[in-house]
Design a protein around this motif. Structure first.
Motif, PDB file in Angstrom:
ATOM      1  N   LEU A  39     -38.712 -12.860  51.319  1.00 28.62           N
ATOM      2  CA  LEU A  39     -39.481 -13.604  50.319  1.00 28.62           C
ATOM      3  C   LEU A  39     -38.828 -13.394  48.956  1.00 28.62           C
ATOM      4  CD1 LEU A  39     -42.053 -15.347  49.928  1.00 28.62           C
ATOM      5  CD2 LEU A  39     -43.246 -13.251  49.292  1.00 28.62           C
ATOM      6  N   TYR A  43     -40.262 -17.355  44.980  1.00 28.55           N
ATOM      7  CA  TYR A  43     -41.363 -17.799  45.826  1.00 28.55           C
ATOM      8  C   TYR A  43     -42.664 -17.095  45.432  1.00 28.55           C
ATOM      9  CZ  TYR A  43     -37.795 -19.867  48.845  1.00 28.55           C
ATOM     10  OH  TYR A  43     -36.752 -20.616  49.334  1.00 28.55           O
ATOM     11  N   VAL A  44     -42.554 -15.815  45.105  1.00 22.65           N
ATOM     12  CA  VAL A  44     -43.735 -15.080  44.633  1.00 22.65           C
ATOM     13  C   VAL A  44     -44.233 -15.684  43.327  1.00 22.65           C
ATOM     14  CG1 VAL A  44     -44.637 -12.824  43.962  1.00 22.65           C
ATOM     15  CG2 VAL A  44     -42.882 -12.985  45.735  1.00 22.65           C
ATOM     16  N   SER A  47     -46.043 -18.779  44.004  1.00 23.01           N
ATOM     17  CA  SER A  47     -47.363 -18.465  44.551  1.00 23.01           C
ATOM     18  C   SER A  47     -48.363 -18.186  43.435  1.00 23.01           C
ATOM     19  CB  SER A  47     -47.272 -17.250  45.482  1.00 23.01           C
ATOM     20  OG  SER A  47     -46.395 -17.505  46.558  1.00 23.01           O
ATOM     21  N   LEU A  81     -44.602 -22.719  51.589  1.00 22.58           N
ATOM     22  CA  LEU A  81     -43.610 -21.660  51.394  1.00 22.58           C
ATOM     23  C   LEU A  81     -42.655 -21.569  52.582  1.00 22.58           C
ATOM     24  CD1 LEU A  81     -45.865 -18.893  49.813  1.00 22.58           C
ATOM     25  CD2 LEU A  81     -44.144 -20.291  48.669  1.00 22.58           C
ATOM     26  N   GLY A  97     -46.144 -14.849  51.796  1.00 23.12           N
ATOM     27  CA  GLY A  97     -46.701 -15.678  50.733  1.00 23.12           C
ATOM     28  C   GLY A  97     -48.148 -16.044  50.996  1.00 23.12           C
TER      29      GLY A  97
END
Length: 301
Positions: A39, A43-44, A47, A81, A97
């Motif tokens: 991850l 991507y975090v 989110s 995701l 995610g």
């Protein structure tokens, strides 16, 4: 009203909410990719950009229905995701995610319940938020310990065991589906989703704008969706509760029953929750229930 005055007097400052969220966002963006390299940090970050809007929707729905739909919002994020991460790391990235977004959104639903309780009981919202923070800190310790109790004591995930962990398989398959993109969905699935979404919006608009004598015949989409989200077992509880309420009204009269039904309902809900602990003890002792209800296809003669 006194309730409004007390509730607004101890409201939580906006700078504290925004500052705390940004701090946790930065910490998570740094730490989570270290724990799960699949991850990526962006991507975090994506989110946490999605969380505020989804949390508002979930909190609003939870306030109206007492139903926390964080899992369903998380499933949408899982697909997004997993598709963004690609085939190589999409499954792990999607599942991690999902956990990030689901945890944040679920907290919003729980907070709206706490704030509603604070409003009804003339309790300071700040006190409720502090209690929520203390409970979260305790959960960070108790949660992993509880997990390892099950993990060490039982064969979790065994299809033939007591704890089959079916959701693990379901969510993993959903992540695999997300990696392959919308093309892996069944035929016309996306069109049906969009169609029913527009239908739900249209029903709400018609119900709000139509005259009362006509609008009351339009079903409430939120009420219609509850059994689909929670499962058919939910209707059994609702049917039994409605039957108890009906009998109380017949026996006591509408006016007296109106004051008693909420208390009886609250007692039934609390009793159902308290039964979780004895059920857990009996499961550890490998005690099977005296009877079980199951549904299976009819055997051909």
């Amino acid at each position: 009203m006194l309730r409004n005055e007390v509730f607004m007097r101890d409201s939580i400052p906006l700078w504290l909410a925004c500052g705390g969220y940004l701090f946790l966002c930065v910490v998570s963006t740094i730490v989570i990719p270290m724990m799960f390299p699949e991850l990526k940090w962006y991507y975090v970050l994506v989110s946490y950009v999605l969380v505020p809007g989804l949390s508002f929707c979930n909190a609003y729905g939870a306030g109206l229905t007492n139903m926390n739909m964080a899992g369903n919002y998380g499933k949408v994020a899982l697909f997004v995701l997993a598709a963004m991460a690609g085939k190589e790391n999409g499954v792990v990235a999607g599942l991690v995610g999902l956990s990030v977004i689901k945890s944040a959104i679920a907290t919003s639903g729980e907070l709206i319940h706490d704030f509603r309780t604070a409003y009804l009981t003339l309790t300071s919202p700040r006190s409720m938020l502090a209690a929520q923070a203390v409970g979260t800190a305790i959960g960070c310790i108790v949660g992993p310990l509880t997990f390892f109790v099950f993990y060490r004591s039982f064969d979790v995930g065994d299809p033939d065991g007591v704890y089959k962990a079916p959701y693990a398989i379901i969510y993993r398959n959903m992540a695999i589906l997300g990696v392959e993109g919308f093309s892996a969905l069944p035929d016309h699935c996306l069109e049906l989703c969009c169609g029913f979404f527009l239908l739900g919006v249209a029903m709400n608009v018609v119900r709000d704008l139509a005259p009362e004598r006509l609008g009351r015949f339009v079903p409430i989409p939120m009420a219609m969706a509850a059994p689909f989200f929670l499962g058919a077992y939910f209707t059994i509880d609702m049917a039994l509760g409605s039957a108890v309420g009906y009998l109380m009204r017949k026996r006591m009269g509408d006016k007296e029953a109106a004051a008693m039904v909420p208390s009886v309902g609250a007692g039934l809900i609390c009793g159902d929750g308290l039964w979780t602990f004895p059920a857990f003890i009996m499961t550890l002792a490998k005690i099977n229930p005296p009877m079980c209800m199951s549904f299976s296809p009819a055997l051909n003669s």
